[in-house]
Design a protein around this motif. Structure first.
Motif, PDB file in Angstrom:
ATOM      1  N   ARG A  42       0.844  -1.196   0.000  1.00 20.00           N
ATOM      2  CA  ARG A  42       0.000   0.000   0.000  1.00 20.00           C
ATOM      3  C   ARG A  42       0.877   1.243   0.000  1.00 20.00           C
ATOM      4  N   VAL A  43       0.426   2.305  -0.653  1.00 18.75           N
ATOM      5  CA  VAL A  43       1.195   3.551  -0.742  1.00 18.75           C
ATOM      6  C   VAL A  43       0.222   4.727  -0.767  1.00 18.75           C
ATOM      7  N   ILE A  44       0.649   5.853  -0.192  1.00 16.92           N
ATOM      8  CA  ILE A  44      -0.164   7.063  -0.123  1.00 16.92           C
ATOM      9  C   ILE A  44       0.422   8.102  -1.080  1.00 16.92           C
ATOM     10  N   VAL A  45      -0.433   8.841  -1.799  1.00 17.32           N
ATOM     11  CA  VAL A  45       0.012   9.871  -2.744  1.00 17.32           C
ATOM     12  C   VAL A  45      -0.690  11.192  -2.420  1.00 17.32           C
ATOM     13  N   GLY A  46       0.080  12.271  -2.356  1.00 12.47           N
ATOM     14  CA  GLY A  46      -0.483  13.594  -2.108  1.00 12.47           C
ATOM     15  C   GLY A  46       0.263  14.655  -2.884  1.00 12.47           C
ATOM     16  N   TYR A  47      -0.247  15.875  -2.834  1.00  8.64           N
ATOM     17  CA  TYR A  47       0.361  16.965  -3.605  1.00  8.64           C
ATOM     18  C   TYR A  47       0.028  18.303  -2.951  1.00  8.64           C
ATOM     19  N   ASP A  48       0.830  19.336  -3.287  1.00 12.97           N
ATOM     20  CA  ASP A  48       0.557  20.666  -2.762  1.00 12.97           C
ATOM     21  C   ASP A  48      -0.219  21.479  -3.802  1.00 12.97           C
ATOM     22  N   PHE A  85       1.632  11.381   8.222  1.00 14.27           N
ATOM     23  CA  PHE A  85       0.779  10.777   9.250  1.00 14.27           C
ATOM     24  C   PHE A  85      -0.114   9.700   8.638  1.00 14.27           C
ATOM     25  N   ALA A  86      -0.647   9.960   7.440  1.00 14.74           N
ATOM     26  CA  ALA A  86      -1.525   8.998   6.768  1.00 14.74           C
ATOM     27  C   ALA A  86      -0.792   7.700   6.451  1.00 14.74           C
ATOM     28  N   VAL A  87       0.485   7.797   6.110  1.00 17.17           N
ATOM     29  CA  VAL A  87       1.276   6.593   5.828  1.00 17.17           C
ATOM     30  C   VAL A  87       1.263   5.660   7.037  1.00 17.17           C
ATOM     31  N   VAL A  88       1.460   6.235   8.219  1.00  9.75           N
ATOM     32  CA  VAL A  88       1.444   5.427   9.446  1.00  9.75           C
ATOM     33  C   VAL A  88       0.028   4.952   9.761  1.00  9.75           C
ATOM     34  N   GLN A  89      -0.926   5.863   9.682  1.00 12.06           N
ATOM     35  CA  GLN A  89      -2.303   5.551  10.047  1.00 12.06           C
ATOM     36  C   GLN A  89      -2.876   4.416   9.208  1.00 12.06           C
TER      37      GLN A  89
END
Length: 475
Positions: A42-48, A85-89
């Motif tokens: 699983r991996v989380i993706v975000g952007y500014d 934080f989302a990566v850990v959560q």
């Protein structure tokens, strides 16, 4: 095929030049191969808020998902510490944050996060960079248009975590106003929404530049005085209204700088010191970790409170490594990135802004008075500045640095007490002042840091250093 260069915290390039959908796909493929090989699922993706951030993020998500990874993607700009934080959560194996942080609006970047919720290690970056070098555009595996990923829902969980980090009993009894200047970046209205989440009516958050702005109002989204003129002017003209302070967060909201009533800038060293003082007042323990360029006040305060100090090379990744290995109370760097105990091993401008509200409430006096008390306690008055000296060639830069190895017992007419070489060359001068010189690894540039006990003394030392290096490099 473009050669992509990874720095200390990922890959950054100019949008439309090397930061293209093709190259973003190549980096995503390299990271996907790394994650799959390491056993992540699983991996989380975000952007500014940078130009086309959502489209670049979708391209990354498509590549990661096509390679068999479960992908969670933010449905709008998200602060980098919230993504961490989302990566850990969510128990993810890693994360991608598309941001160039405090760099100019024309740039974007590709930051990696570890499963522990902080910046990826050197080993991870080196492995991904190696893979990208041999990844051709036709090697990228991507099924276009298919939604293999889910949207990330993390705000409430993050706010509940902050509710445990900040002492709500203290801030619930404090009345005042805080201005949050998000600088057009991902910080947006997160601080205001947290206060609303708590249902607190005693703390008012006034937003400034809190709408997404890819141009960041025409300045670099770095919370330093030259980029906070409007904020400084506002607090100079209207110092009342019961304003505690104004906090400004950078493009991805992991760093902060403050402006106090009256218009004075409150720098990262002062913020670091106040946070050490706050946790010490709570009775918390642990090691204080500071980078090589951080003020002497921090270590003097830590020693005065019976806390051990670890000094690292410049860069938050070294602080994060320490936070993963041992009990760290507060860890910080000169550029405004600070991590604290009880949180993820990550810089967080949102969390630190809230902790500073608590600091005011717990001490019962404004931030400037807290810091003045710290200076009296440690017997050191803080004055600090930094100069980026551009030279004509890398050869001139090398000549300038080599000249420091030939120093005898004095520099700029002042006796040298000692010389340290942890990261660059730090010259400790008679009277307590010091000068740190670090050479850029990518351009003909010297980064020169100085601390003394008066602004005038700092200016004289930096002016002397500028003249010295200009003369040496041109001979």
């Amino acid at each position: 095929m473009d050669e992509l260069v990874f720095g200390t915290d990922g890959w950054r390039d100019v949008i439309g030049d090397r930061f293209t959908f093709v190259n973003v796909g190549r980096v995503a493929q390299g990271y996907a191969d790394h994650l799959v090989e390491s056993g992540a699922s699983r991996v989380i993706v975000g952007y500014d808020t940078r130009f086309n951030g959502h489209l670049f993020a979708q391209r990354v998500a498509e590549v990661l998902a096509t390679n068999g990874l479960e992908v969670l993607i933010s449905d709008g700009p998200i602060p980098a510490p919230v993504l961490s934080f989302a990566v850990v959560q969510h128990g993810a194996g890693g994360g991608v944050m598309l941001t160039a942080s405090h760099n100019p609006p024309s740039y974007n970047g590709f930051k990696l996060k570890g499963a522990y919720g902080g910046t990826a290690t050197d080993n991870v970056y080196q492995d991904v960079a190696r893979r990208v070098t041999t990844t051709r555009p036709e090697d990228v595996r991507r099924e276009q248009g298919k939604q293999y990923f889910e949207h990330l829902d993390i705000k409430e969980s993050y706010f509940r975590h902050l509710s445990q980090l900040v002492d709500l009993d203290v801030i619930s009894t404090l009345y005042g106003t805080v201005i949050h200047d998000a600088m057009g970046g991902a910080g947006g209205v997160w601080i205001a929404e947290f206060i609303e989440f708590l249902g607190l009516e005693n703390i008012r958050i006034l937003g400034r530049r809190n709408s997404p702005d890819p141009m960041f109002s025409g300045v670099n989204p770095e919370p330093i005085p030259t980029n906070l003129v409007s904020l400084t002017t506002e607090l100079s003209i209207e110092p009342s209204r019961n304003i505690m302070f104004a906090t400004a967060t950078d493009g991805d909201s992991d760093r902060l700088g403050l402006v106090l009533p009256g218009g004075a800038y409150f720098n990262s060293h002062q913020i670091f010191s106040v946070l050490v003082d706050l946790f010490a007042r709570r009775g918390a323990t642990g090691r204080v970790v500071k980078s090589f360029s951080v003020s002497r006040v921090v270590e003097l305060l830590a020693h005065a409170r019976g806390l051990d100090v670890l000094e690292t090379r410049v860069g938050f990744k070294y602080i994060a490594e320490a936070m993963l290995k041992e009990d760290v109370l507060v860890g910080g760097e000169e550029s405004g990135g600070i991590g604290v105990t009880g949180h993820i091993p990550e810089r967080d401008g949102i969390a630190n802004s809230l902790l500073l509200i608590e600091a005011v409430g717990r001490a019962g006096v404004p931030l400037n008075e807290i810091f003045e008390s710290i200076q009296r306690e440690v017997g050191w008055v803080h004055a600090y500045d930094r100069l980026d000296l551009k030279l004509t060639t890398n050869l001139n830069k090398d000549l300038a640095m080599s000249s420091l190895s030939q120093l005898s017992n004095s520099f700029l007419g002042r006796a040298i007490n000692s010389v340290e070489r942890r990261d660059g060359i730090k010259i400790n001068l008679e009277g307590g002042a010091w000068l740190l010189v670090r050479a850029s690894g990518t351009e003909p540039l010297l980064r020169i840091y100085c601390e003394a006990q008066t602004v005038g003394e700092v200016e004289r030392i930096l002016d002397g250093a500028k003249q010295f290096f200009s003369t040496v490099s041109n001979n």
